[in-house]
Design an enzyme around this catalytic site. Structure first.
Site, short mmCIF file in Angstrom:
data_model
loop_
_atom_site.label_atom_id
_atom_site.label_comp_id
_atom_site.label_asym_id
_atom_site.label_seq_id
_atom_site.Cartn_x
_atom_site.Cartn_y
_atom_site.Cartn_z
N ASP A 57 40.39 14.80 57.01
CA ASP A 57 39.23 15.07 56.58
C ASP A 57 39.34 14.30 54.84
O ASP A 57 40.02 14.95 54.18
CB ASP A 57 38.83 16.54 56.56
CG ASP A 57 37.29 16.53 55.66
OD1 ASP A 57 36.88 15.59 55.33
OD2 ASP A 57 36.69 17.56 56.16
N TRP B 2 37.45 24.36 54.28
CA TRP B 2 36.02 24.30 54.27
C TRP B 2 35.45 25.20 55.20
O TRP B 2 35.77 25.00 56.21
CB TRP B 2 35.80 22.94 54.37
CG TRP B 2 34.16 22.48 54.12
CD1 TRP B 2 33.37 22.90 53.20
CD2 TRP B 2 33.53 21.53 54.96
NE1 TRP B 2 32.21 22.51 53.26
CE2 TRP B 2 32.06 21.74 54.44
CE3 TRP B 2 33.84 20.95 56.22
CZ2 TRP B 2 31.12 21.11 55.07
CZ3 TRP B 2 32.72 20.12 56.64
CH2 TRP B 2 31.51 20.08 56.09
N LYS C 137 30.42 12.74 47.74
CA LYS C 137 30.88 13.11 46.21
C LYS C 137 31.29 11.67 45.46
O LYS C 137 30.82 11.74 44.33
CB LYS C 137 31.99 13.94 46.33
CG LYS C 137 32.02 14.81 47.67
CD LYS C 137 31.21 16.34 47.25
CE LYS C 137 31.24 16.94 48.68
NZ LYS C 137 31.00 18.20 48.54
C1 LIG Z 1 36.49 19.19 53.08
C2 LIG Z 1 34.90 18.73 53.45
N1 LIG Z 1 34.79 17.90 54.31
C3 LIG Z 1 33.60 17.61 54.82
C4 LIG Z 1 32.35 17.61 54.05
C5 LIG Z 1 31.07 17.04 54.20
O1 LIG Z 1 30.87 16.20 53.34
P1 LIG Z 1 29.23 15.66 53.58
O2 LIG Z 1 28.35 16.27 52.36
O3 LIG Z 1 29.41 13.96 53.18
O4 LIG Z 1 28.83 15.79 54.81
C6 LIG Z 1 32.64 18.53 52.85
C7 LIG Z 1 31.59 18.89 51.82
O5 LIG Z 1 31.55 19.67 51.03
C8 LIG Z 1 33.94 18.98 52.32
O6 LIG Z 1 34.13 19.99 51.28
#
Ligand SMILES: Cc1ncc(COP(=O)(O)O)c(C=O)c1O
Length: 406
Positions: free
Chosen positions: A211, A131, A246
């Site tokens: 994560d 990410w 999500k």
């Molecule tokens: C792998 C990963 N970690 C963390 C997040 C962050 O999530 P949030 O939108 O709840 O901050 C995302 C969001 O796209 C993600 O894809």
């Protein structure tokens, strides 16, 4: 002299930049596959029924919008702790803490800031690729960020490379792992690989940071916790960042959690005090409304069951779209095998489209994807599936000789 006279102009966020271009595009058939959100059949971010009912309940109760405690709503933390670690979590409670955070990003940053205090000279290892915010976030927290091999050109996990890299790291180094639904590739580790990674990390004294932003999107809430369970059972200290963005479609409410499993019961209170200090000096307290929605859903069995059903519907819809895209591409481009799209998990697919192919899709069809070839399968629906499949097939067919598949 202005303090801002020499401020460097940074490049636009790659994902948000694509959304801006998409919004400006007036083509009626445009499709945004660059986004990182689940869209329903109608192409919109869904408002889950369980969330709507929880909000109605909060309105009925006339729940005020006061400050939450620094570490979040107690009922939220307890329910989310059970969700992350399961209801059977032998001997974990006394050395585990769960703290409400501002989404998964906020949880990652809380954890990163905590680790800067405990392991200031450690490096952070993220998957290659990962990410895009992982590198930026851990760098912003002051860490040197490096990558371990993860994805091979043939679409599988580079497990030998991953193990080889982790096997050379000194104790105390931090390794960020995607608990499930790897972003951006959609390619996950299998249970045997998770077992080997956990054993290696325990042996070398590495710090796992899991994560968990997509729990519930692969095989279901329980099945998707497998990796977390494995580390919990091992007894080793580790961290989990959790997000409801999500799984409850609560993106803008910023609800997530940082869970820390410490090494002993005695470590729990000092660690919690440090996490609270970080939260207090960064944002003071987390989101009351989002936290209350989640606490209401998890605290009321009828709403919890409704959430599980709605989550299953989202999960199944993504699988149907994966199958639909793969079938159409297999038919239109005989001789090529697109079944990998079906085996990938979560919202994303590393499609194998090269940067040039992504550009062609954008210019000829107003279909937007990331330059890396990542597409959001959760943005497909029955109305745009044929259009997208035909566009991808056309772009690939026309440019076969130019090898647009990376
Ligand atoms: C792998 C990963 N970690 C963390 C997040 C962050 O999530 P949030 O939108 O709840 O901050 C995302 C969001 O796209 C993600 O894809």
């Amino acid at each position: 002299m202005s303090p801002f006279a020499h401020v460097e102009l940074l490049p636009r966020d790659p994902v948000l930049g694509i959304t801006e271009a998409f919004v400006a595009d007036t083509t009626p058939t445009k499709v945004n596959l660059g986004v990182g959100v689940y869209l329903g059949e109608d192409g919109r971010v869904p408002l889950l029924d369980c969330v709507r009912q929880a909000e109605e309940e909060l309105l009925r109760r006339k729940a005020p919008h006061g400050y939450s405690p620094i570490d979040g709503i107690a009922a939220y933390n307890s329910a989310v702790g059970s969700l992350i670690f399961g209801s059977e979590r032998p001997n974990l409670d006394e050395r585990m803490l769960t703290v409400q955070a501002l989404g998964g990003t906020g949880a990652l940053r809380l954890g990163a800031d905590l680790l800067r205090i405990t392991n200031p000279s450690a490096r952070v290892f993220i998957s290659d690729p990962s990410w895009e915010n992982h590198r930026a976030l851990f760098s912003a927290a002051g860490f040197t960020v490096e990558a371990y091999p993860y994805y091979k050109a043939d679409g599988t996990v580079d497990f030998a490379g991953l193990m080889q890299t982790l096997g050379t790291l000194p104790a105390g180094e931090i390794v960020v792992l995607h608990a499930c639904c790897h972003n951006p590739t959609g390619v996950d580790l299998d249970p045997g690989q998770w077992g080997e990674i956990q054993e290696l990390m325990a042996k070398r004294g590495l710090i796992p940071f899991l994560d968990a932003a997509y729990i519930g999107f692969a095989d279901g809430l329980d099945a998707d916790r497998r990796a977390i369970d494995l580390f919990a059972r091992s007894g080793m200290p580790f961290l989990v960042s959790f997000s409801f963005s999500k799984s409850l479609s609560l993106y803008g409410e910023r609800v997530g959690a940082l869970a820390v499993v410490t090494g002993s019961a005695a470590e729990r209170a000092p660690v919690l005090s440090q996490v609270k200090r970080i939260a207090r000096t960064t944002y003071s307290s987390p989101a009351t409304h989002g936290g209350a929605i989640v606490a209401t859903i998890l605290g009321e069995p009828g709403l919890t069951a409704l959430w599980h059903d709605e989550l299953a519907l989202m999960r199944d819809r993504i699988k149907t779209m994966r199958e639909g895209l793969a079938t159409r591409l297999n038919t239109q481009l005989p001789g090529r095998d697109f079944n990998f799209i079906v085996y990938q998990r979560g919202m994303f697919s590393y499609s194998g489209l090269s940067k040039t192919a992504v550009e062609a899709l954008r210019q000829q069809f107003s279909i937007y994807a990331l330059d890396s070839g990542r597409i959001c399968v959760a943005a497909l629906n029955k109305a745009n599936l044929d259009y997208v499949a035909e566009a991808i097939a056309k772009v690939l067919r026309e440019s076969d000789s130019q090898s647009l598949v990376a």
